[in-house]
Write a protein that holds these residues in place. Sequence first.
Motif, PDB file in Angstrom:
ATOM      1  N   LEU A 594      74.680 -25.932   8.119  1.00  0.00           N
ATOM      2  CA  LEU A 594      73.816 -26.331   7.004  1.00  0.00           C
ATOM      3  C   LEU A 594      74.624 -26.601   5.740  1.00  0.00           C
ATOM      4  CD1 LEU A 594      70.795 -23.899   7.561  1.00  0.00           C
ATOM      5  CD2 LEU A 594      70.823 -26.386   7.864  1.00  0.00           C
ATOM      6  N   VAL A 595      75.666 -25.817   5.505  1.00  0.00           N
ATOM      7  CA  VAL A 595      76.516 -26.057   4.335  1.00  0.00           C
ATOM      8  C   VAL A 595      77.157 -27.441   4.423  1.00  0.00           C
ATOM      9  CG1 VAL A 595      78.662 -25.367   3.192  1.00  0.00           C
ATOM     10  CG2 VAL A 595      76.978 -23.636   3.811  1.00  0.00           C
ATOM     11  N   THR A 596      77.699 -27.763   5.591  1.00  0.00           N
ATOM     12  CA  THR A 596      78.338 -29.075   5.775  1.00  0.00           C
ATOM     13  C   THR A 596      77.327 -30.200   5.607  1.00  0.00           C
ATOM     14  OG1 THR A 596      79.910 -28.083   7.326  1.00  0.00           O
ATOM     15  CG2 THR A 596      79.713 -30.473   7.351  1.00  0.00           C
ATOM     16  N   MET A 597      76.135 -30.021   6.154  1.00  0.00           N
ATOM     17  CA  MET A 597      75.106 -31.060   6.047  1.00  0.00           C
ATOM     18  C   MET A 597      74.667 -31.248   4.602  1.00  0.00           C
ATOM     19  SD  MET A 597      72.833 -30.233   9.463  1.00  0.00           S
ATOM     20  CE  MET A 597      71.710 -31.616   9.208  1.00  0.00           C
ATOM     21  N   CYS A 598      74.515 -30.146   3.863  1.00  0.00           N
ATOM     22  CA  CYS A 598      74.127 -30.256   2.456  1.00  0.00           C
ATOM     23  C   CYS A 598      75.213 -30.951   1.637  1.00  0.00           C
ATOM     24  CB  CYS A 598      73.843 -28.869   1.881  1.00  0.00           C
ATOM     25  SG  CYS A 598      72.331 -28.098   2.508  1.00  0.00           S
ATOM     26  N   ARG A 599      76.460 -30.648   1.947  1.00  0.00           N
ATOM     27  CA  ARG A 599      77.561 -31.252   1.200  1.00  0.00           C
ATOM     28  C   ARG A 599      77.657 -32.749   1.470  1.00  0.00           C
ATOM     29  NH1 ARG A 599      81.489 -28.640   3.290  1.00  0.00           N
ATOM     30  NH2 ARG A 599      82.429 -30.271   4.553  1.00  0.00           N
ATOM     31  N   ARG A 639      73.581 -21.504  -3.488  1.00  0.00           N
ATOM     32  CA  ARG A 639      73.978 -22.311  -4.641  1.00  0.00           C
ATOM     33  C   ARG A 639      73.380 -23.717  -4.550  1.00  0.00           C
ATOM     34  NH1 ARG A 639      78.880 -21.352  -4.268  1.00  0.00           N
ATOM     35  NH2 ARG A 639      79.743 -23.253  -3.377  1.00  0.00           N
ATOM     36  N   TYR A 640      73.356 -24.298  -3.338  1.00  0.00           N
ATOM     37  CA  TYR A 640      72.734 -25.616  -3.173  1.00  0.00           C
ATOM     38  C   TYR A 640      71.246 -25.565  -3.504  1.00  0.00           C
ATOM     39  CZ  TYR A 640      76.791 -27.800  -0.948  1.00  0.00           C
ATOM     40  OH  TYR A 640      78.022 -28.347  -0.708  1.00  0.00           O
ATOM     41  N   LEU A 641      70.566 -24.528  -3.025  1.00  0.00           N
ATOM     42  CA  LEU A 641      69.135 -24.402  -3.315  1.00  0.00           C
ATOM     43  C   LEU A 641      68.890 -24.238  -4.810  1.00  0.00           C
ATOM     44  CD1 LEU A 641      67.831 -22.085  -0.444  1.00  0.00           C
ATOM     45  CD2 LEU A 641      67.220 -24.475  -0.844  1.00  0.00           C
ATOM     46  N   ARG A 642      69.738 -23.479  -5.456  1.00  0.00           N
ATOM     47  CA  ARG A 642      69.578 -23.239  -6.897  1.00  0.00           C
ATOM     48  C   ARG A 642      69.723 -24.540  -7.683  1.00  0.00           C
ATOM     49  NH1 ARG A 642      73.798 -19.726 -10.475  1.00  0.00           N
ATOM     50  NH2 ARG A 642      72.592 -19.603 -12.399  1.00  0.00           N
ATOM     51  N   ARG A 643      70.737 -25.327  -7.329  1.00  0.00           N
ATOM     52  CA  ARG A 643      70.935 -26.598  -8.032  1.00  0.00           C
ATOM     53  C   ARG A 643      69.769 -27.550  -7.782  1.00  0.00           C
ATOM     54  NH1 ARG A 643      76.913 -27.127  -5.842  1.00  0.00           N
ATOM     55  NH2 ARG A 643      78.049 -25.896  -7.373  1.00  0.00           N
ATOM     56  N   TRP A 644      69.333 -27.573  -6.510  1.00  0.00           N
ATOM     57  CA  TRP A 644      68.225 -28.480  -6.191  1.00  0.00           C
ATOM     58  C   TRP A 644      66.968 -28.076  -6.953  1.00  0.00           C
ATOM     59  CZ3 TRP A 644      63.504 -27.573  -3.771  1.00  0.00           C
ATOM     60  CH2 TRP A 644      62.792 -28.719  -3.399  1.00  0.00           C
ATOM     61  N   ALA A 645      66.705 -26.769  -7.037  1.00  0.00           N
ATOM     62  CA  ALA A 645      65.520 -26.296  -7.754  1.00  0.00           C
ATOM     63  C   ALA A 645      65.604 -26.623  -9.237  1.00  0.00           C
ATOM     64  CB  ALA A 645      65.365 -24.785  -7.569  1.00  0.00           C
TER      65      ALA A 645
END
Length: 673
Positions: A594-599, A639-645
């Motif tokens: 999931l980290v790789t996919m989000c990046r 961290r990805y979720l936080r930025r997206w939110a």
Amino acid sequence: MAVTLEVTPTRKRRPLVVGHLDSPNISDTKLIRSLFFASQELSHMQPLRFILRRNSQSIIRKVKVLAAVFDELLRSHMVYSQSAQLCFEEMNIVMQRMKTLIEDCTRSSKLWLLLQIENVSFSFHELVTDLSTVLDILPVNDFNLSEDAEDLIVLLKKQCSDSIQFVDPRDDDLRRKVTDTIDGIKHQIVPDQSKLIGIFVDLGLLDSASLIEEIQRLEDETHDQIDERSRIAAASLIGLVRYANCVLYGPSTPSPHPDFRRHKSLSEANIPADFRCPITLELMRDPVVVSTGQTYDRESIDLWIKSGHNTCPKTGQVLEHTNLIPNSALKNLIVMWCRDQKIPFEIYGDGGVGSSTPCTEAVEFTRMMVSFLIDKLSVAEPNAVVFELRALAKSDSVARACIAEAGAIPKLVRYLGSDSPSLQINAVTAILNLSILEQNKTRIMETDGALNGVIEVLRSGATWEAKANAAATLFSLASISTYKRRLGRKVRVVTGLVDLAKQGPTSSKRDAFVAILNLAAERENVGRFVEAGVVQAAGDAFRELPEEAVSVVEAIVRKGGLMAVSAAFGLIRQLGEMMREGGDTTKESAAATLVTMCRKGGSELVAEMATIPGIERVIWEMIGTGTARGGRKAASLMRYLRRWAAGDTHETAATETQSIVVPTPSRIFNPVL
């Protein structure tokens, strides 16, 4: 069970220290009853057959005399002095040692006992000497025994005191025949079949089944030996028995359900944490210690250091030097674990227990046996011969080398396309077992028709077992990087493995995924696997084979481009479920995917991940209680979720490598479900 043999000179009788017995563990009656039952059990044991018969008979006869004495003592209900109690306790220990020695000899290899005949005979004599010592100081006059019982004790004392260490001349002659046969092998003298028959008849090894059991016992002895000389002796005996079994009884008739299969794949085994490399989390092949005291697999830590790092990956400490010290103790433990798991340890590099230079006699016996089998291929029923080659190739690296050097690979290739399912399975499995040896990989790849034959079995084999073993063969061959690329360029390999992963039973799917994971290490192979539908096949297997399937998706997404990420988009929710329900390794792989996919995929992928029910709790639990790697990956996801939110959709590779900032619980984004 191995017989413990200690070669020691003849010594004086061991004196007993008669002192105060502060708190006897058992009453007089219970002690005598225990002695009576122990003597009864020992006196009813059968003496050893074929070898050491006289030695075991002598001890059993003496214990039968004791049993009669204990029977009378048990009926007398006497109270015994402390010195008598000490003698009885010592006698109980001696009888237990007698019982253990006879049982160990019964379970041990007959040939191994024969070579150790003097040492084992000394062990029997030592027990008689210890019994004589106890009888000498036993206060018999205090027992009020009948005259018959007293006469029995006097007789037993005399027998024990007159006893001498001896080796039965028949046993000694048989040992000489065995050693002469092995010595002849050094000079490439083919053993006479009539003499072989005589040796094994005298040992009571009268058929193929008994010889196979003898081989298994000798292999156990080999594993139990710690010195080189003993291991060489055991290896020579194994070679002798294998050769005799093949020559005297011919190739084995394959069972419709053989009791052995090819080696396990690592995915089938629960690898202990201490055996995994902290860098790759895979089983260490060659563990080495760095200056900080941490252990890594040599290949992994060497690559880490050559990449310019000067710190310990696990502790972060600066390395005082870059010397890598072999961790031989751990390597030997890994080798023994591989044996217990029925995973040939040669797969994991050279060295360790059992990897010493093979003895000349064992090699010559194996060569003679292979030559005999190769000659039989042209005149005997091929399935039985190929089955025997399969079994021999499974045994050790010496056999694998001898079989390949004798030119067996081209002959085995002929049977890959056989209409007989049994013959096809035996042929492909024999090639699989041969491929374990590093130099045989090149022989197989360069043999005309070998690779195409294995690929054809993978695609259209008669049974799932044949297809699975073909996949395992490709996995083995792909351990060499040049072959990894060569195999990945073949469309039939890619589609065959993916089809097996989609349609096969669980064990076959596992073999397919392990082979795919190996081939996917080459970036140029990933696109072909994506086009063949490997991502969907892995997603369908998440419940059935979570660790293997998620690992494949992780590798594909990491090595592939946007096409791989797009193919895995539909698995985002399932990956979230794997983070919640999977084992530690599965959770790590799911989070890393999931980290790789989000990046690589941006905000759309993060938005999709945010819709997974309870994803924040799963991530927080993984940060708090997961493994170190899992915690790092989970923190990146948070961290990805936080930025997206927060509406920040600007993501770069640089931000991914920044230090992790864990948000407070009050600031966790709550998605709209």
